[in-house]
Motif scaffolding. Structure first.
Motif, short mmCIF file in Angstrom:
data_model
loop_
_atom_site.label_atom_id
_atom_site.label_comp_id
_atom_site.label_asym_id
_atom_site.label_seq_id
_atom_site.Cartn_x
_atom_site.Cartn_y
_atom_site.Cartn_z
N LYS A 1 0.82 -1.57 -0.01
CA LYS A 1 -0.09 0.24 -0.11
C LYS A 1 1.08 0.85 -0.09
O LYS A 1 1.81 1.16 0.21
CB LYS A 1 -0.75 -0.08 1.28
N SER A 2 0.07 2.70 -0.59
CA SER A 2 0.88 3.84 -0.40
C SER A 2 1.21 3.77 1.80
O SER A 2 0.73 3.64 2.47
CB SER A 2 0.41 4.81 -0.58
N PRO A 3 2.38 4.17 1.22
CA PRO A 3 3.02 4.13 2.84
C PRO A 3 2.01 4.83 3.79
O PRO A 3 1.31 6.45 3.06
CB PRO A 3 4.32 4.92 2.44
N ALA A 4 1.86 5.11 5.22
CA ALA A 4 0.97 5.43 5.46
C ALA A 4 1.14 7.03 6.17
O ALA A 4 -0.01 7.89 6.31
CB ALA A 4 0.75 5.07 6.99
N THR A 5 2.74 7.05 6.24
CA THR A 5 3.33 8.12 6.97
C THR A 5 3.07 9.52 6.33
O THR A 5 4.44 9.16 5.20
CB THR A 5 4.36 8.52 7.81
N ILE A 6 2.42 10.43 6.10
CA ILE A 6 2.81 11.49 5.17
C ILE A 6 2.88 12.87 5.38
O ILE A 6 2.07 13.01 6.98
CB ILE A 6 1.84 11.33 3.83
N SER A 7 3.76 13.46 4.74
CA SER A 7 3.40 15.58 5.85
C SER A 7 3.13 16.85 5.43
O SER A 7 2.43 17.30 5.42
CB SER A 7 4.97 15.99 4.60
N GLN A 8 1.62 15.63 4.57
CA GLN A 8 0.62 16.52 4.48
C GLN A 8 -0.06 16.98 5.83
O GLN A 8 -0.54 15.55 6.21
CB GLN A 8 -1.13 16.01 3.46
N ALA A 9 -1.25 18.04 5.94
CA ALA A 9 -1.92 18.01 7.07
C ALA A 9 -3.58 17.56 7.06
O ALA A 9 -3.91 16.94 5.65
CB ALA A 9 -2.32 19.14 7.14
N GLN A 10 -3.78 15.83 7.71
CA GLN A 10 -4.88 15.06 7.43
C GLN A 10 -5.49 15.68 8.77
O GLN A 10 -5.54 15.73 10.33
CB GLN A 10 -4.06 13.44 7.48
N SER A 11 -7.18 15.78 8.42
CA SER A 11 -7.70 15.99 9.26
C SER A 11 -7.77 15.03 9.57
O SER A 11 -8.89 13.19 9.34
CB SER A 11 -9.38 16.50 8.75
N THR A 12 -8.29 15.05 11.49
CA THR A 12 -8.44 12.69 11.96
C THR A 12 -8.50 13.11 13.53
O THR A 12 -9.50 15.05 13.91
CB THR A 12 -6.84 12.35 12.26
N ALA A 13 -8.45 12.99 14.61
CA ALA A 13 -9.01 12.81 15.69
C ALA A 13 -8.12 12.20 16.60
O ALA A 13 -6.92 11.45 16.76
CB ALA A 13 -10.45 11.59 16.08
N GLN A 14 -8.41 12.78 17.78
CA GLN A 14 -6.42 12.94 18.82
C GLN A 14 -7.53 11.85 19.49
O GLN A 14 -8.40 10.57 19.68
CB GLN A 14 -6.76 13.58 20.20
N TYR A 15 -6.47 10.45 20.19
CA TYR A 15 -6.78 9.84 21.30
C TYR A 15 -8.05 9.71 21.84
O TYR A 15 -9.21 8.67 22.69
CB TYR A 15 -5.59 9.20 22.51
N ASP A 16 -8.19 11.20 22.64
CA ASP A 16 -9.37 11.35 23.74
C ASP A 16 -10.75 11.89 23.11
O ASP A 16 -11.42 11.70 23.34
CB ASP A 16 -8.85 12.84 24.61
N GLY A 17 -10.68 11.57 21.41
CA GLY A 17 -11.39 11.99 20.51
C GLY A 17 -11.46 13.11 20.24
O GLY A 17 -11.90 13.48 18.98
N ALA B 1 -11.24 16.20 17.65
CA ALA B 1 -10.57 16.64 15.80
C ALA B 1 -9.76 17.65 16.27
O ALA B 1 -9.43 18.33 17.36
CB ALA B 1 -12.20 17.23 15.31
N GLY B 2 -8.49 17.32 15.29
CA GLY B 2 -7.58 18.31 15.08
C GLY B 2 -7.00 17.69 13.72
O GLY B 2 -7.80 16.94 12.61
N GLN B 3 -5.87 18.48 13.46
CA GLN B 3 -5.20 18.55 12.07
C GLN B 3 -3.83 17.78 12.27
O GLN B 3 -3.36 18.08 13.13
CB GLN B 3 -5.48 19.21 11.26
N LEU B 4 -3.70 16.00 11.50
CA LEU B 4 -2.12 15.83 12.08
C LEU B 4 -1.29 16.58 10.29
O LEU B 4 -1.79 15.62 9.47
CB LEU B 4 -1.63 14.63 12.05
N ALA B 5 -0.08 16.85 10.79
CA ALA B 5 0.65 17.07 9.98
C ALA B 5 2.41 16.49 9.95
O ALA B 5 3.08 16.76 10.91
CB ALA B 5 1.21 18.26 9.13
N ALA B 6 2.16 14.69 10.09
CA ALA B 6 3.79 14.35 10.58
C ALA B 6 5.68 14.79 10.13
O ALA B 6 4.77 15.45 8.98
CB ALA B 6 3.20 12.71 10.03
#
Length: 413
Positions: A331-347, A349-354
């Motif tokens: 598959k395409s590598p999961a870790t990318i440097s684009q900002a992605q809308s996702t959720a934190q462990y506590d639920g 919402a936020g954005q993650l740019a690895a």
């Protein structure tokens, strides 16, 4: 578990940003001449930073053999091999304290163990495969010297760009009489003659001549452009690796649950980022009628051979002496440097740019990993079969069975 194999056992250890990674190999036959350079050649093909197509993480991946060898010869005792991590950057992963990375193993490892590595992917990182490649290099040297077995893998596709592997479809007139077979019934070969030629002749030198590890030059150039496009857009792309194993003896594989292809599938799908496995004609073979797909037997070179090899060298889960070939999807590598809308462990919402240094496509570096896992399967299956043959050889010859139930010695390898 972190151990693979029955008689030739490999246990890998280490996390992606820990002090070291490596493996312990148990069951290697004594008397094999072995040096660190035999292992290093494959580790260098796997290591990061090889070209602009790979992660820039600067690891030399120098192996140190710790045990099991004396005066350059294996002792038959466990062989420990260690590779020190030198270019760790655990601070690149501080965001993962809050966010599980999309499609990564952060959340699932935490759900399983209640604790996870604080940086990188820990045991789920592709850095774990260093131990596999080191062990596979040992198995491969034995297989080559003792049986002339040759294993070559190569990049066969990236994204939608692929080595031409299937024949052009035959078209028929829509006004054809009803007595003419429909298009669905027309028997096409499962693989094109060009692709079969690559399977029969490709060498590692040809594979390594291009940074994509694709031996088909026109396809390789397109793959370079596709990977660079993904890299420049801070994205990633997947692909497939095809592998061929030549000179495999007939008779390897254990019915019913440890069939040769089942062990290969187990090995390949244990590699990080794998999502698919097919052997021989694979899914294309489902489109070909049995009358076209059956591998007819012929007598050639002093033994039974097959006229075609759509089975991929395996029938009934047991090798038939033809080349074994298969394909693995990454598959395409999961870790990318684009900002992605996702959720934190506590639920929340936020954005993650690895951050960090990651491959835009893992396929070129996966080639030696696929070869290593193939070598481990063949080595283990061969040792199991040799132990059976050794036990049989101690018995008096069987003279009570019909000749049709006993394979002539000239047919074996």
């Amino acid at each position: 578990m972190s151990t693979f194999g029955s008689l030739f056992k490999v246990t890998t250890y280490g996390e992606s940003h820990g002090l070291s990674v490596g493996c312990i190999v148990d069951g290697c036959p004594p008397g094999l001449q072995l040096a660190e350079s035999d292992v290093q050649i494959q580790l260098s093909r796997r290591r990061p930073g090889q070209s602009a197509l790979a992660t820039p993480r600067d690891e030399k991946d120098q192996v140190a053999i710790q045990s099991g060898i004396e005066s350059g010869v294996t002792l038959g005792t466990p062989i420990a091999m260690l590779v020190r991590n030198q270019d760790q950057r655990p601070h690149d992963y501080s965001e993962t304290d809050l966010y599980p990375r999309p499609s990564h193993a952060d959340y699932t490892y935490l759900a399983k163990y209640g604790v996870k590595a604080s940086s990188g992917g820990g045991r789920s990182s592709a850095r774990e495969t260093i131990g596999r490649v080191a062990a596979g290099a040992i198995a491969e040297k034995y297989l080559r010297q003792a049986h002339g077995i040759e294993i070559v893998a190569f990049t066969s596709s990236v994204g939608k760009i692929t080595i031409p592997s299937t024949p052009s479809p035959t078209s028929i007139s829509s006004t054809a009489p009803s007595t003419v077979p429909s298009e669905d019934d027309i028997a096409e070969d499962a693989l094109s003659p060009e692709f079969r030629e690559i399977l029969s002749t490709v060498t590692r030198a040809q594979v390594d001549a291009n940074p994509t590890r694709c031996p088909h030059a026109p396809t390789a150039e397109k793959i370079i452009a596709r990977i660079m496009r993904a890299k420049e857009s801070l994205d990633s792309i997947g692909g497939t690796v095809t592998c061929v194993i030549r000179n495999v003896p007939a008779g390897l594989g254990e019915p019913v649950f440890d069939k040769f292809e089942a062990k290969l599938a187990h090995a390949m799908l244990s590699i990080p980022a794998t999502k698919g496995f097919e052997i021989g004609s694979g899914f294309k073979g489902t489109e070909v009628p049995g009358s076209k797909h059956n591998d007819k037997f012929v007598y050639r070179e002093g033994r039974l051979r097959t006229e075609t090899n759509w089975s991929g060298g395996i029938q009934g889960g047991i090798t038939n002496g033809e080349d074994v070939y298969f394909r693995v999807g990454f598959k395409s590598p999961a870790t990318i440097s684009q900002a992605q809308s996702t959720a934190q462990y506590d639920g929340t919402a936020g954005q993650l740019a690895a951050r960090g240094r990651h491959d835009p496509c893992v396929v070129p570096r996966a080639v030696p990993i696929v070869e290593a896992m193939a070598a481990l399967v063949v080595m283990d299956m061969l040792m199991i079969q040799n132990s059976r043959n050794g036990a049989v050889s101690l018995l008096p010859p069987v003279t009570t069975l019909p000749k049709t139930m006993v394979l002539p010695k000239s047919n074996g390898r």
